[in-house]
Write an enzyme that holds these catalytic residues in place. Structure first.
Site, short mmCIF file in Angstrom:
data_model
loop_
_atom_site.label_atom_id
_atom_site.label_comp_id
_atom_site.label_asym_id
_atom_site.label_seq_id
_atom_site.Cartn_x
_atom_site.Cartn_y
_atom_site.Cartn_z
N HIS A 32 42.71 48.39 37.51
CA HIS A 32 43.44 47.18 38.02
C HIS A 32 45.02 47.91 38.59
O HIS A 32 45.49 47.45 39.93
CB HIS A 32 43.82 46.19 37.31
CG HIS A 32 44.71 45.39 37.48
ND1 HIS A 32 44.58 43.76 37.23
CD2 HIS A 32 45.72 45.16 37.46
CE1 HIS A 32 45.51 43.37 37.68
NE2 HIS A 32 46.38 44.26 37.97
N GLU A 33 45.07 48.62 38.48
CA GLU A 33 46.35 49.50 38.97
C GLU A 33 46.34 50.77 40.28
O GLU A 33 46.25 50.55 40.99
CB GLU A 33 47.07 51.36 37.58
CG GLU A 33 47.06 49.85 36.80
CD GLU A 33 48.15 48.78 36.58
OE1 GLU A 33 49.00 49.27 37.53
OE2 GLU A 33 48.65 47.95 35.88
N HIS A 40 46.28 48.85 43.07
CA HIS A 40 47.47 48.52 44.17
C HIS A 40 48.38 49.69 44.16
O HIS A 40 48.94 50.45 45.20
CB HIS A 40 48.78 47.97 42.44
CG HIS A 40 48.66 47.13 41.87
ND1 HIS A 40 49.70 45.66 42.57
CD2 HIS A 40 48.40 46.39 40.26
CE1 HIS A 40 49.32 44.90 41.96
NE2 HIS A 40 48.65 45.31 40.39
#
Length: 398
Positions: free
Chosen positions: A62-63, A66
Site C-alpha cells: 500500500h505504501e 504512494h
C-alpha cells in the site's frame, strides 16, 4: 534520535520498523491464531503468524503504491516505516498540481483494492477444506478494509489527502486545502475518541474501545502536525528577507590600508564581525578577513581594502523581497553561515543568518524559543534539529 530499525530497501527506498510494530505483530498473530484453532494447534498458530506478516506485507505494498507514484513525479521518498497503526511513506515534497497530488494519494488505496480482488480470485480456486482458502479470503477482506478505512476524508489518512487535492483544485490554494483537510481529520479523530469511550461504557469491550481511542488520538495528533507544518510553510513564503535581516555589520573605508583596517577594527574585538567596504558613496564589496590573513604583512602598509574585497556581484546575495524559503534554500544548498541582502538600489540592506530566521519565525508564530537558543543557533550555524527548516523550505520553494 533515530529509534527505528532499518530492515532493507525497495526501489531505493529505505524500509524501517518501529519497535512498537512487534506489539501489533504479536496481537495480530494472537487474533488469527485463535481464529484458526479448528485447524489444529500448530497449524493454527503458524497460520496466525503468517497472516500477521502478510498483513504487513499488504501495508507495505500500500505504501509502495504512494511512493512509486511520487517517484514517477520526480519526488524523493525518504523512507517507508511500519509501525503500530500500519505504515507511512516519508515523501519529501508536495506534488506540483492537485491532479498529481490526487494520483499519489489514491495510489495506496488502489493497490489495496487490487489485492482484494486478486486474493479473492485466488481464494475461489482453493478448496474450502484447505486452510489456505480461509487465509486467502481473510487477507482479501482485510485489504478491502484497509482501502476503505484509508479513504475516510480527513488527514492524515489517504482520504484526507484526496480531500486536500480536491479542495486545492476548487480553491486554487494548497495551504487552505491542507488546513481544511486537517480540520476534518481533527473532527474525525475527536469523534473516534468519543466513540471509544462510548464503546467502553455501553458494551464493556475495553480493548475495542481503547483501540478506537488510540486510533482517534493518532488521527488528532497527526492532523495537528499537518496544520502546524502548513502554517510554517505559509509563513516561510509570506515573510521576506527584509522581515528578518539585521544591520549587524560595519561599513569601512575601502581606501584605507590593510594595516589601518586591522588596527582600527580587528584589534578591538575578538567577536567575528561582518565588514563591507565603501568608497565615493558606493559599496565596493565584502571584506574577507581570511584574505587579509593570507596577505603578506609586509604588504599591509601598501595595499588598500579595495585589493581584497569581494564585489557584491561575486558573493551570495538575496533581494529584500526574497521569501524566507528562498533564503533558507540558498543558505543550506551553499552551506553559508550568512547571506547578504541587497536593496532595490543595489546597496547592502542587511545580512541574515539562521538565528535571524528562527527569531523572525518565533516572533510571527509565537514559538517558545529563548534568546539564548537564538544565540546558540547563531554561534553553531545550524537550525534546531526539531525545526527542520531546510527540509520544509525545500518542500515549498521550487
Amino acid at each position: 534520535m533515530q529509534t527505528n530499525w532499518q530492515i532493507g530497501s525497495l526501489f531505493g527506498i529505505p524500509l524501517f520498523l518501529d519497535p512498537l510494530w512487534f506489539l501489533i505483530l504479536g496481537l495480530t498473530t494472537l487474533n488469527f491464531g485463535l481464529a484458526y484453532q479448528q485447524w489444529g494447534t500448530v497449524a493454527g498458530w503458524g497460520a496466525g503468524l503468517i497472516m500477521a506478516l502478510l498483513l504487513f506485507v499488504s501495508v507495505l505494498l500500500h505504501e509502495l503504491g504512494h511512493s512509486l507514484v511520487a517517484q514517477s513525479q520526480g519526488i524523493k521518498v525518504n523512507s517507508i516505516t511500519l509501525f503500530l497503526f500500519g505504515g507511512v511513506a516519508a515523501i519529501e515534497e508536495e506534488s506540483e498540481t492537485p491532479g498529481l497530488a490526487f494520483q499519489v494519494a489514491i495510489a495506496g488505496p488502489a493497490v489495496s483494492v487490487i489485492l482484494f480482488f486478486l486474493l479473492g480470485l485466488i481464494a475461489t480456486v482453493i478448496p474450502d477444506s484447505n486452510l489456505l482458502h480461509e487465509m486467502t479470503g481473510d487477507l482479501s477482506r482485510i485489504n478491502l478494509v484497509v482501502a476503505l478505512f484509508n479513504l475516510i476524508p480527513g488527514l492524515p489518512l489517504d482520504g484526507g489527502q484526496v480531500l486536500k487535492a480536491a479542495l486545492w483544485k476548487i480553491t486554487g490554494n494548497r495551504f487552505q486545502a491542507v488546513h481544511w483537510a486537517a480540520r476534518s481529520g481533527q473532527i474525525l479523530g475527536y469523534s473516534a475518541i468519543a466513540l471509544g469511550f462510548i464503546i467502553d461504557f455501553l458494551t464493556g469491550e475495553f480493548i475495542t474501545g481503547l483501540w478506537v481511542i488510540l486510533i482517534g488520538w493518532f488521527a488528532v495528533r497527526n492532523a495537528n502536525s499537518y496544520d502546524r507544518l502548513t502554517t510554517l510553510q505559509e509563513t516561510l513564503l509570506n515573510l521576506v528577507a527584509a522581515d528578518s535581516m539585521t544591520r549587524n555589520f560595519r561599513v569601512v573605508d575601502a581606501n584605507q590600508t590593510l594595516r589601518e583596517f586591522a588596527d582600527l577594527y580587528l584589534l578591538e574585538t575578538t567577536v567575528p564581525e561582518v565588514y563591507f567596504a565603501a568608497a565615493d558613496g558606493r559599496y565596493r564589496g565584502l571584506v574577507g578577513i581570511n584574505d587579509l590573513r593570507t596577505t603578506e604583512r609586509s604588504e599591509w602598509e601598501n595595499q588598500t581594502l579595495q585589493s581584497i574585497v569581494h564585489p557584491l556581484t561575486a558573493i551570495p546575495t538575496v533581494m529584500e523581497s526574497s521569501s524566507l524559503a528562498e533564503v533558507i534554500n540558498k543558505l543550506e544548498s551553499e552551506q553559508l553561515p550568512l547571506i547578504t541582502v541587497i536593496s532595490p538600489a543595489d546597496t547592502v540592506a542587511g545580512i541574515i543568518d539562521r538565528g535571524d530566521i528562527v527569531q523572525a519565525l518565533a516572533q510571527r508564530l509565537n514559538l517558545p524559543i529563548t534568546s539564548s537558543e537564538i544565540k546558540r543557533i547563531k554561534e553553531e550555524g545550524n537550525f534546531p534539529p526539531g525545526l527542520q527548516l531546510g527540509v520544509i523550505a525545500k518542500s515549498v520553494e521550487k
